[in-house]
Design a protein around this motif. Sequence first.
Motif, PDB file in Angstrom:
ATOM      1  N   VAL A   1     -39.328  32.731  43.551  1.00 26.86           N
ATOM      2  CA  VAL A   1     -40.086  32.254  44.707  1.00 26.86           C
ATOM      3  C   VAL A   1     -39.345  32.590  45.997  1.00 26.86           C
ATOM      4  CG1 VAL A   1     -39.041  29.958  44.491  1.00 26.86           C
ATOM      5  CG2 VAL A   1     -41.182  30.200  45.733  1.00 26.86           C
ATOM      6  N   ASP A   2     -40.076  32.887  47.043  1.00 23.75           N
ATOM      7  CA  ASP A   2     -39.527  33.056  48.385  1.00 23.75           C
ATOM      8  C   ASP A   2     -40.634  32.916  49.418  1.00 23.75           C
ATOM      9  OD1 ASP A   2     -36.710  33.507  49.128  1.00 23.75           O
ATOM     10  OD2 ASP A   2     -36.750  35.025  47.549  1.00 23.75           O
ATOM     11  N   ALA A   3     -40.233  32.613  50.646  1.00 27.44           N
ATOM     12  CA  ALA A   3     -41.173  32.542  51.765  1.00 27.44           C
ATOM     13  C   ALA A   3     -40.683  33.489  52.857  1.00 27.44           C
ATOM     14  CB  ALA A   3     -41.238  31.108  52.302  1.00 27.44           C
ATOM     15  N   LEU A   4     -41.639  34.020  53.605  1.00 25.33           N
ATOM     16  CA  LEU A   4     -41.265  34.905  54.717  1.00 25.33           C
ATOM     17  C   LEU A   4     -40.319  34.184  55.652  1.00 25.33           C
ATOM     18  CD1 LEU A   4     -44.373  36.783  56.184  1.00 25.33           C
ATOM     19  CD2 LEU A   4     -42.668  37.577  54.562  1.00 25.33           C
ATOM     20  N   CYS A   5     -39.303  34.884  56.135  1.00 23.46           N
ATOM     21  CA  CYS A   5     -38.424  34.221  57.095  1.00 23.46           C
ATOM     22  C   CYS A   5     -37.928  35.193  58.156  1.00 23.46           C
ATOM     23  CB  CYS A   5     -37.287  33.498  56.396  1.00 23.46           C
ATOM     24  SG  CYS A   5     -35.932  34.522  55.841  1.00 23.46           S
ATOM     25  N   ARG A   6     -37.622  34.599  59.291  1.00 26.14           N
ATOM     26  CA  ARG A   6     -37.174  35.310  60.477  1.00 26.14           C
ATOM     27  C   ARG A   6     -35.887  36.091  60.204  1.00 26.14           C
ATOM     28  NH1 ARG A   6     -37.980  33.472  65.899  1.00 26.14           N
ATOM     29  NH2 ARG A   6     -38.933  31.566  65.146  1.00 26.14           N
ATOM     30  N   LYS A   7     -34.947  35.425  59.537  1.00 25.05           N
ATOM     31  CA  LYS A   7     -33.626  36.019  59.329  1.00 25.05           C
ATOM     32  C   LYS A   7     -33.719  37.316  58.529  1.00 25.05           C
ATOM     33  CE  LYS A   7     -31.132  35.114  55.888  1.00 25.05           C
ATOM     34  NZ  LYS A   7     -30.826  35.810  54.625  1.00 25.05           N
TER      35      LYS A   7
ATOM     36  N   GLU B   1     -44.183  37.343  50.289  1.00 23.52           N
ATOM     37  CA  GLU B   1     -43.766  36.002  49.881  1.00 23.52           C
ATOM     38  C   GLU B   1     -44.627  35.551  48.711  1.00 23.52           C
ATOM     39  OE1 GLU B   1     -44.390  33.210  53.060  1.00 23.52           O
ATOM     40  OE2 GLU B   1     -46.508  33.706  53.288  1.00 23.52           O
ATOM     41  N   GLY B   2     -44.236  34.441  48.114  1.00 28.15           N
ATOM     42  CA  GLY B   2     -45.036  33.898  47.036  1.00 28.15           C
ATOM     43  C   GLY B   2     -44.182  33.348  45.913  1.00 28.15           C
ATOM     44  N   ALA B   3     -44.847  33.064  44.808  1.00 22.58           N
ATOM     45  CA  ALA B   3     -44.159  32.538  43.627  1.00 22.58           C
ATOM     46  C   ALA B   3     -44.841  33.043  42.375  1.00 22.58           C
ATOM     47  CB  ALA B   3     -44.174  31.010  43.639  1.00 22.58           C
TER      48      ALA B   3
ATOM     49  N   GLY C   1     -37.163  37.231  46.009  1.00 14.32           N
ATOM     50  CA  GLY C   1     -36.831  36.620  44.720  1.00 14.32           C
ATOM     51  C   GLY C   1     -38.034  36.436  43.816  1.00 14.32           C
ATOM     52  N   ALA C   2     -39.228  36.416  44.393  1.00 13.11           N
ATOM     53  CA  ALA C   2     -40.444  36.278  43.588  1.00 13.11           C
ATOM     54  C   ALA C   2     -40.891  37.617  43.015  1.00 13.11           C
ATOM     55  CB  ALA C   2     -41.573  35.684  44.429  1.00 13.11           C
TER      56      ALA C   2
END
Lengths: 408, 378
Positions: A194-200, A230-232, A336-337
Motif C-alpha cells: 500500500v502507498d499514497a501519493l505524496c509530495r516528498k 497509489e493504492g493497495a 509499495g503497492a
Amino acid sequence: MDDARRKVVITGLGIVSSIGIGAKEFSEGLRSGRSGVKPITSFETEGYAHANGCEITDFTAGDWVVGTDPSTMGRTSQFAAAAARMAVGDAGLPFDELRGRRCLVSVGTTDGESRDLDQLAVDQLRDGPEHLDELLARRSPASRLATSIVRELALTDVEPVTIPTACAAGNYAIGHGIDAIRAGDADVVLAGGVDALCRKTYAGFYRLGAMAPEVCQPFDRHRKGILVGEGAGILLMESLESALARGARIYAEVLGYGLNCDALSPVHPDQNTLARCMELALHNAGVKPEDIDFISAHGTGTRANDMTEVGAIRQAFAGTPPPTVSIKSMLGHAMGAASALGAAACALAITEGFIPPTINHRETDPECDVDCVPNEVRYAEVNVVQNNSLAFGGNNAVTVLGRCEAGG
Amino acid sequence: MTAQAALADRDGTRTAELVLSKWFVVSPYGVGNDPFADGVLSGRSAISGVDRSQFDVPYELVGLVPDFSAAKYLGNKGTRLMDRLTALAVTAAGGLVDQCREDLVADPERAALVLGTGWASVQSIMDTTRDSLTGDKPYHVDPAKFPNTVMNKAAGQSAIWHTIKGPNTTISGDWLTALLTLSYAARLVRGGHCDRALCGVAEEYSAQRAWLEWHAGRAGGDGMSALGEGSAFFLLESAADAERSGRTPLVRLLATRFTAFGAHGDAGAALRDCVRAALRQAGVGPEQVRVVAPASAGAAPVENDVLTEEFGASAPEWIRSRHLIGDASAASAGFQIAAVLAAAGRRPLGRDEAAVVTTIGRDGMTGCLVLGGCGGSS
C-alpha cells in the motif's frame, strides 16, 4: 497431501487502485486497458512544469472502512484497511471464523503514512515543531499500516508486520506470507502492499529526472519515465487444504518467490543480480523458464529500468522470453503497492484467461525488445506467471503464481 | 537438484533448530557488547542531559550513543551523505560481520540482512519535504540525499557496505519490531531462502523523531522521558551451521507470538494469552523460565503484573534496560534481547532453561519471544 510443502492459494483479493476499486472493477480496468492518469490534486503542484499522476479520486474511506473510525488513520492506512476488509469479503470467509484463526498481516510500503508526514512538515514550517497535531503524530508510523488492518477486522491471534522495502515491498510481504503458511505458522495471511501519493516522493523523483510529463510508456522507444500512483493490493492467502475444506473459490496458487540484493548501488539496478533473482524465484516455485506464460514486469517506464530489466529477463530466459507486460502503464507506479497489485493482476489473469496490455505503446524500443502486449488485452490460457519487482537499495523480489490444479 | 531433493533440502532446513550465535550492539553505553553488558547488568544509567545546541528538542534527557559519527566508525569515504540511522546500522552490522566474515565471503548470496526500524530516518524524510516547500521550485531537493528518505536505505546500505547479497528486508512494528524481525528472519532461513540472517534493529536520535514522539504523547506518557537510540544485530542460523563454522550457539530461538488487544481491549489479558501461547509453542513450562526481560514501557504495571503472575516475583532473573538507556522505539526490544544475551554470557542458560522477552506496544499489540538455553542441564 504433501506435508513437506503445503500449497498456498489466493482466495480473496482486496484492491484499491486508480483504475478500479474491488477485484471486478480492477479486472475490467486491466482488460480494457484503462488509464489512471490525471492531474495531481493530492498536493500543491505549482512550480512543476508537469504534474500528472495516477491518483485515486473516487475512494471514500467510510464506504469501505467500517470496523474503525477512518479519521484515526492516515490515507495509506485507510487504503490498507479497506483492501483487507475487501479481501476477506471476496474470500467468502466469515469474519467470526477469521477471528478464530491464527493470522499474519504482512503489508509492504515505500513511504508509510506519507501524507501525514507531508502534512506534519507543512505544519511544522508554518507553526514550529512545538505545535504539531497530536493525532497526526500518533498515526504517522509505518507500523500502523499493518495494525490498522488488525483493528479494522478486530483480529486477536495475529502477527502484524509492515515491510517498508520500498518499491518491491508488496512482493516481499507476499513472500513472507508464503513462508508462514508453508511453515504452519499462520492459517490465514493478509498480504500485499500500500502507498499514497505524496509530495516528498514526487519532488524527489522529479528532481532525479525520472518523472514522465504525461503518460507512462514502458518498453517504448519514446518512454520518458514514471508516473506516480497509489493504492493497495491485499491478497487473502491460505493453505490449499483450508481453501478446499471451506469450499472457497481459488484464484491461483502462489508457487514461490525469490529475494536478493545487488549490494552495489542504492539507486541503480543491476542486471546480473536481477536475473539471478528470477532464477531463485523459479527454483523456489518449482517451475522452469519455459513454463512462464507471461511476466508482469516491474516496467517503470524509465530508460534505465526497462533496459536493465529486459536484459535480465533475456539472461534468465534463454531464447525468446515470454510476453512481458507492465501494468504501470495503466496504474502508474504505486510504489509499495505496485507488486501487490501486480500479483493480484496475475491471479486474475490466471482465473479469467487474459494477458493485460501495456498501454500508451507506440514503438517498441529495440534496446528492450519484448512482446509487451501493446495496447490491447490478449485472451489466452494462462497457467504460470512471474511477477517482478525492484527497489532502491538494490532489493529485488520476484513472485511466481500458477493455476491451482486441485481445482476450486 | 531434483524436485525431491529440493523438498528434502527444504524440509531439513525447516525443522532445523535455529540459534543466535553472535551479537553486536551500538548503544548509549558505546560501541560494542562489553560496555552494554557491564552497564545493563550493573544497573548503571547511560542517560544524560540533552545538548540543546545539538538537538532542539522538548526533552531534558537522552540516551545517546556517545561521541558517535559515521566518519569516526566507518571512515570518511562514502559517509559524507550518510544519515545517523544508516551509520548506526552499518556500524552494528559491521560488528557482527567481523564475527562471521568467512561465511559471508564464501557465499554472500546465502546470507540475509533483516533490519527493523521505526519511521526510518524521519529527519531525512521531513527535511526533504521541507526543502520542497521552501525552495524556489518544489523540486529543489537534494538528489544525493533523496535515497536517505526511502525507508529501506539503512538495510540496503548495510548490504552494500558489507557485500551481503541475500534477501535484504526492512521491518517495522513499533516496540515489537525486534520480535517481528526475528520472526521474519526465522521464516526466511526455514524457507530455504538463506543459510543465515544478520538480523537487527536500528533507531536514530533526531530532533524530528523527538518532536513526533513528544506530540504523540508516547515517550513521555509513562514518566519515562528519555528517548534512546542505537542498533543491535544478532546472527540467526541453524545450530548445525553455527557449529560447522566454529561458533558456539548462545541461545535457541524457540518461539515468537503476537496477540492484539485493540483500542479498548485488555492489554494484560492479551499479554497473558500471548506468553502462554509462546511457551506452549516453545514446549517450555513456566518453571523453566530463568530470565525475564520485559519492555517496562507504556503499560509497565500491567506487564509486570502478568509476568509476575506467570513466573513468580523472585525465582527468575528480571532484566530491565529501558530505564537505563531510554526508549529506543523500534530498537527497544533489540536491546531487551541483547540484555538477555549479556546475562546469559555471565551465566549460560542450561538446555532446560529459557528466557522470555515481552512487550506491550502502543498500538494495541503484545509480543513474546522465548529463547532456550544451549548449555547442559543446570
